[in-house]
Motif scaffolding. Structure first.
Motif, PDB file in Angstrom:
ATOM      1  N   PHE A   1       0.732   6.704  -7.008  1.00 53.62           N
ATOM      2  CA  PHE A   1       0.683   7.000  -5.578  1.00 53.62           C
ATOM      3  C   PHE A   1       0.745   5.729  -4.723  1.00 53.62           C
ATOM      4  O   PHE A   1       0.558   5.799  -3.513  1.00 53.62           O
ATOM      5  N   VAL A   2       1.012   4.593  -5.348  1.00 53.16           N
ATOM      6  CA  VAL A   2       1.098   3.325  -4.622  1.00 53.16           C
ATOM      7  C   VAL A   2       2.555   2.881  -4.574  1.00 53.16           C
ATOM      8  O   VAL A   2       3.239   2.883  -5.604  1.00 53.16           O
ATOM      9  N   HIS A   3       3.030   2.523  -3.383  1.00 54.86           N
ATOM     10  CA  HIS A   3       4.399   2.048  -3.211  1.00 54.86           C
ATOM     11  C   HIS A   3       4.393   0.736  -2.434  1.00 54.86           C
ATOM     12  O   HIS A   3       3.506   0.489  -1.619  1.00 54.86           O
TER      13      HIS A   3
ATOM     14  N   VAL B   1       0.317   9.288   2.667  1.00 51.13           N
ATOM     15  CA  VAL B   1      -1.004   8.900   3.176  1.00 51.13           C
ATOM     16  C   VAL B   1      -1.482   7.613   2.506  1.00 51.13           C
ATOM     17  O   VAL B   1      -1.983   6.693   3.176  1.00 51.13           O
ATOM     18  N   VAL B   2      -1.347   7.535   1.183  1.00 54.57           N
ATOM     19  CA  VAL B   2      -1.770   6.319   0.482  1.00 54.57           C
ATOM     20  C   VAL B   2      -0.976   5.117   0.973  1.00 54.57           C
ATOM     21  O   VAL B   2      -1.529   4.025   1.177  1.00 54.57           O
ATOM     22  N   PHE B   3       0.323   5.318   1.194  1.00 62.53           N
ATOM     23  CA  PHE B   3       1.147   4.208   1.683  1.00 62.53           C
ATOM     24  C   PHE B   3       0.678   3.733   3.052  1.00 62.53           C
ATOM     25  O   PHE B   3       0.570   2.535   3.304  1.00 62.53           O
ATOM     26  N   LEU B   4       0.391   4.667   3.940  1.00 65.92           N
ATOM     27  CA  LEU B   4      -0.040   4.296   5.288  1.00 65.92           C
ATOM     28  C   LEU B   4      -1.408   3.638   5.293  1.00 65.92           C
ATOM     29  O   LEU B   4      -1.718   2.840   6.183  1.00 65.92           O
TER      30      LEU B   4
ATOM     31  N   LEU C   1       9.125   3.991  -1.100  1.00 58.77           N
ATOM     32  CA  LEU C   1       8.487   5.286  -0.871  1.00 58.77           C
ATOM     33  C   LEU C   1       9.508   6.367  -0.536  1.00 58.77           C
ATOM     34  O   LEU C   1       9.533   7.435  -1.176  1.00 58.77           O
ATOM     35  N   LEU C   2      10.356   6.128   0.459  1.00 56.87           N
ATOM     36  CA  LEU C   2      11.276   7.160   0.926  1.00 56.87           C
ATOM     37  C   LEU C   2      12.303   7.527  -0.139  1.00 56.87           C
ATOM     38  O   LEU C   2      12.710   8.699  -0.250  1.00 56.87           O
TER      39      LEU C   2
ATOM     40  N   ILE D   1       0.408  -3.464   4.389  1.00 57.22           N
ATOM     41  CA  ILE D   1       1.710  -2.907   4.076  1.00 57.22           C
ATOM     42  C   ILE D   1       2.763  -3.284   5.102  1.00 57.22           C
ATOM     43  O   ILE D   1       3.961  -3.258   4.816  1.00 57.22           O
ATOM     44  N   ALA D   2       2.365  -3.676   6.306  1.00 59.28           N
ATOM     45  CA  ALA D   2       3.339  -4.067   7.318  1.00 59.28           C
ATOM     46  C   ALA D   2       4.179  -5.237   6.844  1.00 59.28           C
ATOM     47  O   ALA D   2       5.358  -5.359   7.169  1.00 59.28           O
ATOM     48  N   GLY D   3       3.602  -6.114   6.029  1.00 59.31           N
ATOM     49  CA  GLY D   3       4.354  -7.256   5.529  1.00 59.31           C
ATOM     50  C   GLY D   3       5.488  -6.847   4.619  1.00 59.31           C
ATOM     51  O   GLY D   3       6.534  -7.490   4.584  1.00 59.31           O
ATOM     52  N   SER D   4       5.311  -5.747   3.856  1.00 64.42           N
ATOM     53  CA  SER D   4       6.371  -5.308   2.956  1.00 64.42           C
ATOM     54  C   SER D   4       7.418  -4.492   3.683  1.00 64.42           C
ATOM     55  O   SER D   4       8.494  -4.253   3.167  1.00 64.42           O
ATOM     56  N   VAL D   5       7.114  -4.030   4.877  1.00 66.50           N
ATOM     57  CA  VAL D   5       8.068  -3.243   5.642  1.00 66.50           C
ATOM     58  C   VAL D   5       9.003  -4.140   6.438  1.00 66.50           C
ATOM     59  O   VAL D   5      10.224  -3.971   6.432  1.00 66.50           O
TER      60      VAL D   5
END
Length: 272
Positions: free
Chosen positions: A108-110, A27-30, A116-117, A35-39
């Motif tokens: 809780f921050v990734h 949830v924190v990741f989403l 994360l996975l 965060i889209a930039g790191s994905v």
């Protein structure tokens, strides 16, 4: 690098705390801005600035934790244009940051889906048995203590670093250390990248022992890691603390069941 996929070590109770920790991390990741930039690696400058501001606020920074030297200027999340072109605007922090509390929030921050996975996979496979052995409340306290010990251990050895530290790997390393101590003979299915992926079933002492040795080599500089931003020393500290905290439970921990063997096309179990 090996990928664990399953362990042959059933539990008696539902690992609610492990599930809750995984859910909280996801949830924190989403909800992490930008965060889209790191994905995808193709985030906009605005997304990057938002991500930097979020990380600066909630991550652990060794210099802040050890020396309590809070920065006077931090990323604000806004985009501006300076003498060198567009960039992230910095300014006085609009929040009061507690360095001690940042150790908890940083767990809780990734920074990416892979980060994360990878952490959640290890927590899911090995955390359920530790929770089953310790009980829900003690397991949660154990997890947090390992995370704090790993963070402080890393920060003490890098006390002047201003690089943010994020992720649950220090706490999860404590879980791995406890698992190695309590269930060294449990069989773990892993995938080894050889041509494609080769499945193997090995004892936990081989899988987790080799993982710890690799982290120790990386943290000492004896081996070269591809990901230089990984806090390997935090993994080493968390792993050792997890083993020490689990030590009193070892005498009363039943061994894992022996997995069946294939003999002449039939499954058999050892009688000795």
């Amino acid at each position: 690098m090996v990928i664990p996929v399953h362990d042959v070590n059933p539990t008696r109770h539902t690992p609610w705390v492990t599930y809750a920790l995984i859910a909280a991390n996801v949830v924190v990741f989403l909800l992490t801005p930008g965060i889209a930039g790191s994905v995808t690696g193709s985030g906009t400058l605005a997304q990057l600035c938002h991500l930097q501001a979020f990380t600066e606020q909630w991550a652990l920074v060794p210099r802040e934790l050890i020396h309590h030297q809070l920065p006077s200027l931090v990323p604000t999340g806004a985009v501006g244009v300076g003498v060198h072109g567009p960039g992230c605007v910095v300014g006085p922090p609009p929040y009061d940051k507690s360095p001690v509390l940042s150790v908890l929030t940083a767990m809780f921050v990734h920074g990416s889906w892979l980060h994360l996975l990878g952490n959640m996979l290890f927590l899911l496979i090995f955390g359920n048995n530790i929770e089953d052995r310790m009980g829900h409340v003690r397991y949660l306290l154990f997890y947090l203590v390992c995370g704090y010990a790993a963070a402080y251990g890393f920060a003490l050895m890098n006390s002047h670093s201003a690089t943010p530290l994020i992720g649950a790997s220090g706490a999860i390393a404590g879980v791995l250390g406890a698992y190695l101590l309590l269930y060294p003979r449990a069989r773990v299915w892993i995938l080894v990248p050889f041509l494609l992926f080769l499945p193997l079933r090995l004892p936990a002492w081989v899988v987790l022992g080799s993982w710890f040795v690799l982290q120790a080599f990386y943290s000492s500089g004896l081996a070269v890691a591809e990901a230089g931003a990984v806090a390997y020393l935090a993994h080493v500290v968390g792993f050792i603390v997890g083993m020490l905290l689990a030590w009193p439970l070892k005498p009363g921990t039943p061994p894992p069941p022996e997995p069946p063997r294939i003999l002449y096309g039939r499954q058999t179990r050892r009688a000795w």
